[in-house]
Design an enzyme around this catalytic site. Structure first.
Site, PDB file in Angstrom:
ATOM      1  N   LYS A   1      -7.814   5.466   4.726  1.00 44.09           N
ATOM      2  CA  LYS A   1      -8.002   4.833   5.777  1.00 44.09           C
ATOM      3  C   LYS A   1      -7.982   5.281   7.165  1.00 44.09           C
ATOM      4  CE  LYS A   1      -8.181   0.675   3.749  1.00 44.09           C
ATOM      5  NZ  LYS A   1      -9.502  -0.214   4.053  1.00 44.09           N
TER       6      LYS A   1
ATOM      7  N   SER B   1      -6.116  -0.324   7.970  1.00 45.10           N
ATOM      8  CA  SER B   1      -4.913  -0.649   7.952  1.00 45.10           C
ATOM      9  C   SER B   1      -3.719   0.126   8.737  1.00 45.10           C
ATOM     10  CB  SER B   1      -4.315   0.049   6.327  1.00 45.10           C
ATOM     11  OG  SER B   1      -3.029  -0.129   6.060  1.00 45.10           O
TER      12      SER B   1
ATOM     13  N   TYR C   1      -4.699   6.495  -0.061  1.00 48.36           N
ATOM     14  CA  TYR C   1      -5.086   5.506   0.637  1.00 48.36           C
ATOM     15  C   TYR C   1      -4.813   5.657   2.132  1.00 48.36           C
ATOM     16  CZ  TYR C   1      -4.775   0.472   2.471  1.00 48.36           C
ATOM     17  OH  TYR C   1      -5.019  -0.656   3.044  1.00 48.36           O
TER      18      TYR C   1
END
Length: 288
Positions: free
Chosen positions: A186, A169, A182
């Site tokens: 990532k 991402s 998150y």
């Protein structure tokens, strides 16, 4: 520079290439996107980017295995064939290993792994629970590691080896509010990709795709009631990605076209997002 007086090793090596090597290269590139006879595993392959990726590989001739915690109402299908489903929670190392074992048991080999399973709802870093953080890191970082480990065991001894593609991402490069766990996971996935690429080549290539804004079935809950139509204005390409954009990048990274691509981070985000100061200036001038 006088080419005639340079050492032989600095010249174009193509004329001196062995004929059998030329033939091998020509054979590899006859139809580099034909995956007939190859087996592809896509985690989280029952919806969104994962389903589009599964359909793309099915359309290219591959046998495809998809996984999820529960079976979907309909499996990805293309070219008159359907993906094979295995129920698995890839956050569990044993389940990840069993997923690969069942793939090899069913099809006899594994050529490509697409680590697609991931995601996270927004959460306030100041108040989010430790359990939430653990789950997000497990899904977005540990699970890809576990499945890749098992896949490496199945790929490394095969002629031709294999390819792992990790779906990352833009958050790994450009964090947004509400995505602390998150983003950290990532960023770890990107670093993991580069580390595995160093350790596992040449038998197994490992690459990464940085995705940006993607219009999926859940876009409305993420990007607003219009499903992201208003958000598209911040993307240089003038639109959000669709899952097929990412799927096609997976085909490239898993194909013979990228046979020398290893440890790469391929940006599939339409150029990123326009800077806030640029958008503010356009808004102030009435251009947006």
């Amino acid at each position: 520079m006088d080419i005639e007086n340079t050492p032989d090793h600095t010249r174009d090596i193509t004329p001196g290439m062995a004929s059998d090597t030329k033939a091998d290269m020509a054979s590899d590139l006859d139809d580099p996107l034909d995956f007939t006879g190859r087996v592809v595993l896509v985690t989280g392959g029952t919806k969104g980017i994962g389903a589009a990726t599964a359909q793309a590989f099915l359309g290219a001739g591959a046998d495809v295995v998809v996984c999820g915690r529960t079976a979907p109402a309909a499996l990805p299908a293309a070219a008159g064939r359907e993906a094979f489903f295995v129920a698995a929670d890839v956050r569990d190392p044993a389940a990840a290993a069993e997923l690969v074992d069942r793939t090899v048991e069913r099809f006899g080999r594994l050529d490509v792994l697409v680590n697609n399973a991931g995601g996270s709802p927004d959460a306030d870093a100041a108040t989010v629970s430790p359990r939430f953080v653990e789950k997000i890191v497990a899904l977005n970082l540990l699970a890809p590691f576990y499945v890749a480990q098992a896949a490496h065991g199945a790929m490394r001894t095969r002629p031709g080896g294999g390819s792992v593609v990790n779906i990352g991402s833009v958050s790994a490069h450009d964090p947004q509010p509400g995505t602390a766990a998150y983003t950290a996971a990532k960023a770890g996935l990107l670093a993991l990709t580069k580390a595995l690429a160093l350790e596992w080549a040449p038998e197994v290539r490992v690459n990464h795709i940085t995705t940006g804004l993607v219009r999926t079935g859940s876009a409305a809950s993420v990007y607003g009631a219009d499903g992201g139509a208003s958000v598209a204005g911040v993307v240089p390409m003038g639109r959000m990605a669709v899952p097929a954009d990412v799927a096609r990048a997976c085909l490239f990274l898993a194909s013979d076209l990228s046979a020398y691509v290893n440890g790469a981070d391929l940006a599939v985000h339409g150029g990123g997002e326009l800077p806030a100061r640029f958008l503010a200036a356009k808004s102030a001038s009435g251009q947006v």
